[in-house]
Scaffold this active site. Structure first.
Site, PDB file in Angstrom:
ATOM      1  N   ASP A  70     -16.689 -20.166  26.152  1.00  0.00           N
ATOM      2  CA  ASP A  70     -16.992 -21.603  26.082  1.00  0.00           C
ATOM      3  C   ASP A  70     -15.689 -22.358  25.826  1.00  0.00           C
ATOM      4  OD1 ASP A  70     -19.682 -20.734  25.905  1.00  0.00           O
ATOM      5  OD2 ASP A  70     -19.562 -20.671  23.721  1.00  0.00           O
ATOM      6  N   ASP A  76     -15.047 -28.068  17.035  1.00  0.00           N
ATOM      7  CA  ASP A  76     -15.488 -26.676  16.876  1.00  0.00           C
ATOM      8  C   ASP A  76     -14.522 -25.946  15.953  1.00  0.00           C
ATOM      9  OD1 ASP A  76     -17.685 -26.401  18.645  1.00  0.00           O
ATOM     10  OD2 ASP A  76     -16.358 -26.207  20.370  1.00  0.00           O
ATOM     11  N   GLU A  99     -18.822 -17.826  15.649  1.00  0.00           N
ATOM     12  CA  GLU A  99     -18.820 -18.012  17.100  1.00  0.00           C
ATOM     13  C   GLU A  99     -17.393 -18.169  17.613  1.00  0.00           C
ATOM     14  OE1 GLU A  99     -20.504 -21.698  18.529  1.00  0.00           O
ATOM     15  OE2 GLU A  99     -20.424 -21.023  20.587  1.00  0.00           O
ATOM     16  N   GLU A 100     -16.533 -18.726  16.788  1.00  0.00           N
ATOM     17  CA  GLU A 100     -15.193 -19.069  17.251  1.00  0.00           C
ATOM     18  C   GLU A 100     -14.183 -17.919  17.164  1.00  0.00           C
ATOM     19  OE1 GLU A 100     -15.063 -21.722  18.907  1.00  0.00           O
ATOM     20  OE2 GLU A 100     -16.990 -22.490  18.219  1.00  0.00           O
ATOM     21  N   ASP A 118     -22.431 -20.420  13.246  1.00  0.00           N
ATOM     22  CA  ASP A 118     -22.044 -21.257  14.386  1.00  0.00           C
ATOM     23  C   ASP A 118     -21.573 -22.556  13.731  1.00  0.00           C
ATOM     24  OD1 ASP A 118     -21.801 -22.924  16.543  1.00  0.00           O
ATOM     25  OD2 ASP A 118     -23.819 -22.568  17.339  1.00  0.00           O
ATOM     26  N   LEU A 120     -20.114 -25.266  14.668  1.00  0.00           N
ATOM     27  CA  LEU A 120     -20.446 -26.533  15.316  1.00  0.00           C
ATOM     28  C   LEU A 120     -21.324 -26.223  16.522  1.00  0.00           C
ATOM     29  CD1 LEU A 120     -19.981 -29.374  16.714  1.00  0.00           C
ATOM     30  CD2 LEU A 120     -19.353 -29.305  14.315  1.00  0.00           C
ATOM     31  N   ASP A 121     -22.581 -26.568  16.414  1.00  0.00           N
ATOM     32  CA  ASP A 121     -23.525 -26.304  17.504  1.00  0.00           C
ATOM     33  C   ASP A 121     -23.786 -27.602  18.279  1.00  0.00           C
ATOM     34  OD1 ASP A 121     -25.717 -24.816  18.900  1.00  0.00           O
ATOM     35  OD2 ASP A 121     -26.900 -26.384  17.918  1.00  0.00           O
ATOM     36  N   GLU A 277     -27.063 -17.911  16.047  1.00  0.00           N
ATOM     37  CA  GLU A 277     -27.918 -19.030  16.468  1.00  0.00           C
ATOM     38  C   GLU A 277     -29.388 -18.634  16.303  1.00  0.00           C
ATOM     39  OE1 GLU A 277     -25.325 -21.613  19.630  1.00  0.00           O
ATOM     40  OE2 GLU A 277     -26.100 -19.757  20.428  1.00  0.00           O
TER      41      GLU A 277
HETATM   42  P1  AHG Z   1     -22.482 -24.345  21.119  1.00  0.00           P
HETATM   43  O1  AHG Z   1     -22.090 -25.783  21.162  1.00  0.00           O
HETATM   44  O2  AHG Z   1     -22.454 -23.788  19.721  1.00  0.00           O
HETATM   45  O3  AHG Z   1     -21.733 -23.491  22.100  1.00  0.00           O
HETATM   46  O4  AHG Z   1     -24.027 -24.235  21.510  1.00  0.00           O
HETATM   47  C1  AHG Z   1     -24.508 -24.878  22.660  1.00  0.00           C
HETATM   48  C2  AHG Z   1     -25.867 -24.355  22.944  1.00  0.00           C
HETATM   49  C3  AHG Z   1     -27.009 -25.001  22.185  1.00  0.00           C
HETATM   50  O5  AHG Z   1     -26.672 -25.857  21.178  1.00  0.00           O
HETATM   51  C4  AHG Z   1     -27.783 -25.752  23.233  1.00  0.00           C
HETATM   52  O6  AHG Z   1     -29.132 -25.705  22.969  1.00  0.00           O
HETATM   53  C5  AHG Z   1     -27.413 -25.062  24.492  1.00  0.00           C
HETATM   54  O7  AHG Z   1     -26.126 -24.569  24.310  1.00  0.00           O
HETATM   55  C6  AHG Z   1     -27.448 -25.991  25.664  1.00  0.00           C
HETATM   56  O8  AHG Z   1     -27.107 -25.284  26.798  1.00  0.00           O
HETATM   57  P2  AHG Z   1     -27.296 -25.906  28.263  1.00  0.00           P
HETATM   58  O9  AHG Z   1     -26.303 -27.030  28.367  1.00  0.00           O
HETATM   59  O10 AHG Z   1     -27.001 -24.767  29.172  1.00  0.00           O
HETATM   60  O11 AHG Z   1     -28.711 -26.382  28.362  1.00  0.00           O
HETATM   61 MN    MN Z   2     -24.407 -23.164  19.251  1.00  0.00          MN
HETATM   62 MN    MN Z   3     -20.828 -23.687  18.357  1.00  0.00          MN
END
Ligand code: AHG
Ligand code: MN
Ligand code: MN
Length: 327
Positions: A70, A76, A99-100, A118, A120-121, A277
């Site tokens: 990611d 984050d 996560e990081e 996690d 920062l989600d 998560e």
């Molecule tokens: P993060 O920001 O920790 O990587 O998590 C993102 C996750 C979660 O928060 C969210 O429900 C999902 O990714 C959304 O994914 P899509 O954009 O693929 O729907």
């Molecule tokens: Mn997340």
């Molecule tokens: Mn995150």
């Protein structure tokens, strides 16, 4: 009368609540309480930074990627630093899974707890002023205190969690957590700098009208997920999808609903990570009367084999998750 009513509404601080409920823990030595306080403190610092997004240079991409591939956002990394520092200083944690970071971090060999986080989600929502969160799971270490961390300490099933929670940086900031004795929610009062108990003994409605799934990916859903989503439409249910798991989960916890991140062509194992998560939210949902599965197996029963393992995720109101699973 009026004065005492107003005074009453200020209620319990998070600190007092943690202290008063400490003897519910199997090992009531005060360390888990301190750990929860450390998390709350770090979340206040992150909250302050989240509130300044836009004013100082903390928005946007950092130009790097984390282990899962990611794109990392500045926040984050900042949130990861804040939580890691607070947990390191606290001393209760022997190993931190984030996560990081590719691998776990050794914090203090004398610590009794392992934490998965996690920091920062919902990163994609930072720059557009939409709710984001932090998710955490806490385990007791299995190996002897003082000895080096073992694989068995790190890769524990969700059913071994001793506490789990999340912080939601939303229209107000909330911390919601469980230690296996129900779920309680605390709202942050900015001017006092304290979390106050605002949602005691949270219960997820058994059934609901909301389904949350990224339908843009629907071409690559399995036939059964497609059928379930069609069933939701036939029943004229409401679609709500924020794209921050914490925020989508929190809404469904309060109102009743189901959140689904199934396997897709892009992410055959689903996108969400089991250890930092899904496990925490699965524990909270069960404690609130809800349910969480990967479509077949209870999330909390899945034996993790890797730190950044992904799983398909179906979580929410019990009857809705049961129905989705029956498809
Ligand atoms: P993060 O920001 O920790 O990587 O998590 C993102 C996750 C979660 O928060 C969210 O429900 C999902 O990714 C959304 O994914 P899509 O954009 O693929 O729907
Ligand atoms: Mn997340
Ligand atoms: Mn995150």
């Amino acid at each position: 009368m009026e004065a005492s009513r107003i005074a009453q509404s200020i209620g319990f601080t998070l600190d007092r609540f943690i202290k008063n409920n400490q003897d519910q823990f199997q090992y009531a030595s005060g360390e888990l309480s301190q750990l929860l306080r450390d998390i709350a403190l770090a979340s206040k610092v992150v909250n302050r930074e989240v509130n300044k997004a836009g004013l100082i240079d903390i928005m946007g991409p950092l130009g790097s990627q984390n282990m899962a591939g990611d794109d990392q956002q500045k926040l984050d990394v900042l949130a990861d630093i804040r939580f890691t520092r607070a947990l390191k200083k606290g001393g209760e944690v022997c190993a931190l899974i984030s996560e990081e970071s590719e691998s776990y971090e050794d914090l203090n060999n004398n610590g009794k707890y392992v934490i998965a986080i996690d920091p920062l989600d919902g990163s994609s929502n930072i720059d557009v002023n939409v709710s984001i969160g932090t998710i955490f799971s806490i385990y007791r270490r299995i190996s002897k205190v003082g000895s080096p961390i073992q694989q068995e300490d790190i890769l524990q099933k969700g059913s071994e969690q001793v506490a789990a929670g999340y912080i939601l940086y939303g229209s107000s900031t909330m911390m919601v957590y469980t230690t296996g004795h129900g779920v309680n929610g605390f709202t942050f009062e900015q001017s006092l700098g304290e979390f106050f108990l605002s949602h005691p003994d949270m219960q997820m409605p058994d059934n609901g009208k909301i389904y949350s799934i990224n339908e843009g990916q629907s071409n690559s859903f399995s036939e059964s997920v497609k059928k379930y989503v069609q069933d939701c439409k036939d029943k004229k249910m409401t679609a709500r999808y924020i794209g921050s798991l914490v925020a989508d989960f929190h809404r469904n916890l309060l109102k009743g609903g189901i959140y689904i991140y199934p396997s897709t062509a892009k992410d055959p194992e689903g996108k969400l990570r089991l250890m930092y998560e899904c496990n925490a939210l699965a524990f909270i949902s069960e404690q609130a009367g809800g349910m969480a599965t990967d479509g077949k197996t209870r999330i909390l029963d899945i034996q993790p084999t890797a730190l950044h393992q992904r799983v398909p995720f179906f979580v929410g109101s019990k009857k809705m998750v049961e129905l989705a699973q029956s498809f």
